[in-house]
Write a protein that holds these residues in place. Structure first.
Motif, short mmCIF file in Angstrom:
data_model
loop_
_atom_site.label_atom_id
_atom_site.label_comp_id
_atom_site.label_asym_id
_atom_site.label_seq_id
_atom_site.Cartn_x
_atom_site.Cartn_y
_atom_site.Cartn_z
N SER A 118 -10.47 9.44 0.99
CA SER A 118 -10.06 10.96 1.20
C SER A 118 -9.58 10.35 2.42
O SER A 118 -8.68 11.71 3.01
CB SER A 118 -11.41 11.33 0.69
OG SER A 118 -12.13 11.43 1.70
N ALA A 119 -10.06 10.01 3.71
CA ALA A 119 -9.99 9.41 4.55
C ALA A 119 -8.69 9.82 4.94
O ALA A 119 -7.49 9.21 4.06
CB ALA A 119 -10.22 9.01 6.03
N PRO A 120 -7.66 9.55 6.30
CA PRO A 120 -6.06 9.03 6.94
C PRO A 120 -6.44 7.76 6.25
O PRO A 120 -7.47 7.02 6.43
CB PRO A 120 -5.99 9.88 7.82
CG PRO A 120 -6.46 10.72 7.66
CD PRO A 120 -8.48 10.69 7.93
N GLY A 121 -4.76 7.16 6.48
CA GLY A 121 -5.18 5.34 6.50
C GLY A 121 -4.90 5.19 5.29
O GLY A 121 -4.23 5.52 4.43
N ALA A 122 -5.25 3.67 5.53
CA ALA A 122 -5.55 2.66 4.39
C ALA A 122 -6.71 1.97 3.86
O ALA A 122 -7.46 2.25 5.36
CB ALA A 122 -4.06 1.97 4.17
N LYS A 123 -7.29 2.36 2.50
CA LYS A 123 -8.38 1.24 3.12
C LYS A 123 -8.75 1.15 1.15
O LYS A 123 -7.91 1.14 0.23
CB LYS A 123 -9.50 2.47 2.25
CG LYS A 123 -11.12 1.55 2.28
CD LYS A 123 -12.24 2.48 2.48
CE LYS A 123 -13.29 1.91 1.90
NZ LYS A 123 -15.10 2.64 1.53
N SER A 183 -13.19 16.58 -1.31
CA SER A 183 -13.21 15.44 -1.54
C SER A 183 -15.15 15.64 -1.30
O SER A 183 -16.44 14.77 -1.88
CB SER A 183 -13.30 14.40 -1.45
OG SER A 183 -13.12 14.76 0.23
N LYS A 211 -3.15 7.92 -2.33
CA LYS A 211 -3.21 6.35 -2.53
C LYS A 211 -3.15 5.50 -3.52
O LYS A 211 -4.18 5.19 -4.33
CB LYS A 211 -4.46 6.04 -1.49
CG LYS A 211 -4.10 7.41 0.46
CD LYS A 211 -3.84 7.69 1.36
CE LYS A 211 -4.24 8.42 1.86
NZ LYS A 211 -5.05 8.23 2.65
N TYR A 251 0.65 -0.99 0.02
CA TYR A 251 0.36 0.14 0.03
C TYR A 251 0.82 1.56 0.16
O TYR A 251 1.95 1.47 0.72
CB TYR A 251 -0.71 -0.10 1.27
CG TYR A 251 -2.41 0.81 0.84
CD1 TYR A 251 -3.30 0.56 0.58
CD2 TYR A 251 -2.51 2.23 1.52
CE1 TYR A 251 -4.49 1.14 0.93
CE2 TYR A 251 -2.87 3.18 0.76
CZ TYR A 251 -4.33 2.24 0.67
OH TYR A 251 -5.50 2.99 0.45
N VAL A 308 -7.30 10.13 -2.60
CA VAL A 308 -6.63 11.85 -2.67
C VAL A 308 -7.04 11.35 -1.63
O VAL A 308 -8.18 12.45 -0.90
CB VAL A 308 -6.82 13.02 -3.65
CG1 VAL A 308 -5.61 13.66 -3.47
CG2 VAL A 308 -6.38 11.46 -4.99
N GLU A 309 -5.69 11.87 -0.28
CA GLU A 309 -6.10 12.94 0.99
C GLU A 309 -5.36 14.28 0.30
O GLU A 309 -4.47 14.66 0.86
CB GLU A 309 -5.75 11.65 1.79
CG GLU A 309 -5.20 12.54 3.44
CD GLU A 309 -4.14 11.62 4.60
OE1 GLU A 309 -4.24 10.56 4.32
OE2 GLU A 309 -4.89 12.12 5.50
N LYS A 362 1.38 5.54 -0.43
CA LYS A 362 0.78 6.94 -0.16
C LYS A 362 2.15 8.13 -0.48
O LYS A 362 3.29 8.22 0.21
CB LYS A 362 0.97 6.77 1.16
CG LYS A 362 -0.02 6.38 2.21
CD LYS A 362 -0.01 6.72 3.77
CE LYS A 362 -1.06 5.80 4.54
NZ LYS A 362 -1.32 5.73 6.34
#
Lengths: 477, 477
Positions: B328-333, A328, A343, A219, A323-324, A221
């Motif tokens: 669009s949030a932090p973290g991984a999905k 959004s 991401k 994964y 996209v963070e 970033k």
């Protein structure tokens, strides 16, 4: 002399009892991902421990410590370590390690269930049992109990020694399990000859399968940073290098709309296709229409069955997730984002090593970014887990294939899955033994979804399959 | 005989009184974007109406009806229509329409203000007046009042007739104003010869400017739809066309990292650069370091001052703002998004017509999407407003330039702004009269930001500038 056939007959005779046992388990709402339900995961551990002990197994609850969930510090549910040796010739018999989990995904009737999710509903018309956990993974876990019980009822000793490792956090990232396995590899897990997990599904709805591979994942970033704060696109648009423009430029260079990964060196890491393997994909029971109905629309890249299955099971894939830091929400906002994080992830197959993939992607992204001639800055990080692959010609698989032939009358498909089950990799690596994924349920069971079900035929025949497997594996060499 | 010089002298003498008047206005927290503050916008309208009437002007509060804000239906603040005719020869004198607004942006001390935002704080050391609305737009609005008062104090008749249109919703999209202008173009707005708005800023901090152009905007929503629901990238990655991949492919074809718009036909719509115009950009008081400090970092596309200013003022720009429907949030999905909407906008300059731009973009996006060979579907829609441009050689501008020379001793820069002020376009189009943007404050005043300020010198000299402008515009032909 008693034989496995009497065991199978007894399983048939026990049908109503076996459904009642599953109903009892489904009624305990052992949702691991919600602090308010945590007590029920403990309740489920106690229930399962009692069932194992009733069958003469030792059973120990191994504590895992605490975790933070929903803003509170709470106790993790225990892992059950259980031992059941054959009564005779235990020293000469193989030892099979069984893994399963007794926690479930959240479920509320209001999510769209047709019945109460934590009550097992028997639909006489379809022959299905609806309820959360029915197929994932309470049905299969109880299947093992059913097998032992039937042996005892007909007075047949177990053909192998059994060790069980049942966890209560599988639906919540298996917190603590890897460490526990590593800690006990030289005591509880000593002497294991092969491993069996029944926690996945047939590819479709008709043909049983054995699963011998899972893709890994890396994964990523990818952060592009520009101005120190978000800017107004009216005032600054045209004057400055915009992080979003750079991000789209770089991320559009990762994969084609046909799914071809453009990062140099990645595709070369994939183990070459053997003719034996190609044959397997040709044989697999699957139709493009299965994919169309799963996605609700024909958006398939390939119109060829084998290519489609290979894309899922034996080739890597790259998906852009989001996209963070950009706009959004619905509506319109005229912002130049100061810093954005793209991401994406790559699914891995043998022989792709996560570290190598991460390094190839990092190099490529840096090079592509450098080509843009932008004054913004780039930073990319990745993390991931390796793919898992087991030799399907190992006696563990051969035994499972024979058992499948006996119960279902067909050779099982030898499948691989697109997703990841990290514990399969941990067991394989730590214990260095062959691991088999032996599914009980069907591809349309709706694990994790509303109206999760298991067909009664899969539950009963699946129980018989697990029992037969133990005999075949005992006979294998 | 009394003259404008006495007026200017009087303004200097009034200094403390003028600051006190501005302080009174700043203390009314007339935030239009927050329902809880709405009563203060009405209070501010009443205060301004009383001030105008005290100076002998007629003043009428024009109701605009209701709006929904923060979940409640509330009354819109009124627009003030005010008339002040010259005492002598009114029929022979020109009529100048003045627009301004008496609402402000929200502000809380906790946002990072060094003082209470709704209390005007006089910093003796820097000669600045801090407070919300000090520069945007209470300072300039009160500037006009100060001018009239000083004329009356020295017994000098106004050189022109004045009409005022002051609104209380400028910071909240000017709801209702366009309709009101159209409704009254043949009564209240009849007889107007030119329009003046003091509601923008100098380009930098040293040199005054007149602003004769604003960019327009078209905002686009590009939707790519694929599967009917979000999919798991492990299970489906590699098998299906992914909307995110398609979106990134298309959106990466819109603009280069150097800001060059790639949509064919767009750049050809831009009015050619004249040598008179090029000269203006060369002359403009601006340094690249102004841009670097505004963005907190050097992310400038050009290292050339004129090119940078032209990019902001007289060329279109395309910005990518975000993606709706993706992670669009932090973290991984690890999601394959079912349907995503990319947002981008193009800033428009003469002679770009929004409809033409929208149609060019739609054609191009459809063509680029078709090239992808994806089974997903695309839909693109755009909406927008035209650029505004006024002839800077019109007597209205010539008069303002002369006035600036008199007060500040320099020729003002003739600037254009990158953003949009829709009311400028509405007045220009509906009344078909020349409109002048005559800023009072400086580029670093921090309108909309924390610690908004106006330099006392800008407030006092700016007031003198407004007064002198009226005399110059009266003399112009």
């Amino acid at each position: 002399m008693t034989s496995i056939d009497q065991v199978l007959q007894k399983i048939d005779q026990n049908k109503e009892k076996l459904i009642a046992r599953l109903a009892e388990a489904v009624e305990i709402p052992s949702v691991s991902g919600d602090a308010a339900y945590r007590k029920h995961v403990f309740e489920m551990a106690d229930w399962l421990k009692a069932q194992l002990e009733k069958l003469g197994a030792t059973a120990e609850l191994k504590p895992l410590g605490k975790q933070n969930l929903d803003g509170q510090e709470i106790e993790l549910p225990p892992v059950i370590f259980s031992d059941l040796k054959a009564k005779t010739d235990a020293d000469k018999k193989k030892t099979i390690l069984i893994y399963g989990h007794f926690d479930v995904q959240p479920a509320l009737k209001s999510d769209g269930w047709n019945s109460e999710p934590f009550k097992l509903v028997h639909d006489e018309k379809t022959g299905r049992l609806y309820g959360r956990g029915s197929t994932d993974d309470k049905g299969p876990v109880i299947g093992w109990l059913n097998v032992i019980e039937a042996h005892q009822q007909v007075g047949l000793d177990l053909p192998v020694n059994l060790k069980f490792c049942f966890e209560g956090m599988e639906e919540s990232s298996s917190v603590g399990l890897d460490d526990l396995i590593r800690k006990h590899k030289n005591d509880f897990f000593t002497g294991v000859d092969a491993i069996c997990i029944s926690d996945n599904y047939w590819l479709g709805t008709k043909k049983p399968c054995l699963t011998h591979g899972l893709r890994g994942i890396t994964y990523f970033k990818l952060r592009i940073s520009g101005p120190q704060a978000d800017l107004h696109s009216g005032v600054f648009g045209g004057m400055v290098h915009e992080p979003m423009t750079d991000l789209f430029a770089v991320m559009s260079k990762l994969v084609t709309p046909q799914g071809e990964i453009l990062v140099p060196g990645i595709n070369e890491l994939v183990a070459p296709l053997t003719s034996e393997e190609a044959q397997r994909f040709d044989n697999m029971e699957y139709a493009l229409t299965d994919l169309h109905s799963a996605t609700g629309k024909d958006v398939a890249i390939n119109d060829d069955k084998a290519k489609t299955l290979m894309a899922r099971m034996r080739y890597p894939s790259l998906s852009l997730h989001g996209v963070e830091g950009a706009f959004s929400a619905p509506g319109a906002k005229t912002v130049i984002c100061a810093s954005v994080i793209g991401k994406f992830s790559i699914r891995l197959v043998p022989d792709m090593k996560p570290e190598k993939v991460i390094s190839l992607v990092q190099d490529y992204v840096q090079k592509e970014f450098a080509k843009l001639g932008s004054k913004n800055t780039v930073h990319i990080e990745g993390e991931g887990g390796a793919p898992w692959y087991a030799d399907p010609n190992h006696w563990n698989y051969v035994a499972a294939a024979k058992a499948t032939k006996k119960i279902y009358g067909v050779e099982p498909d030898l499948t691989r899955e697109g997703g990841s089950i990290p514990v399969a990799l941990t067991f394989s690596e730590e214990l260095q033994k062959n691991l088999l994924l032996l599914p009980m349920g069907r591809g349309d069971d709706g694990a994790h979804s509303t109206n999760e079900k298991i067909d009664i035929s899969n539950y009963i025949e699946g129980t018989k399959l697990l029992g037969t497997y133990l005999h075949e594996v005992a006979a294998a060499s």
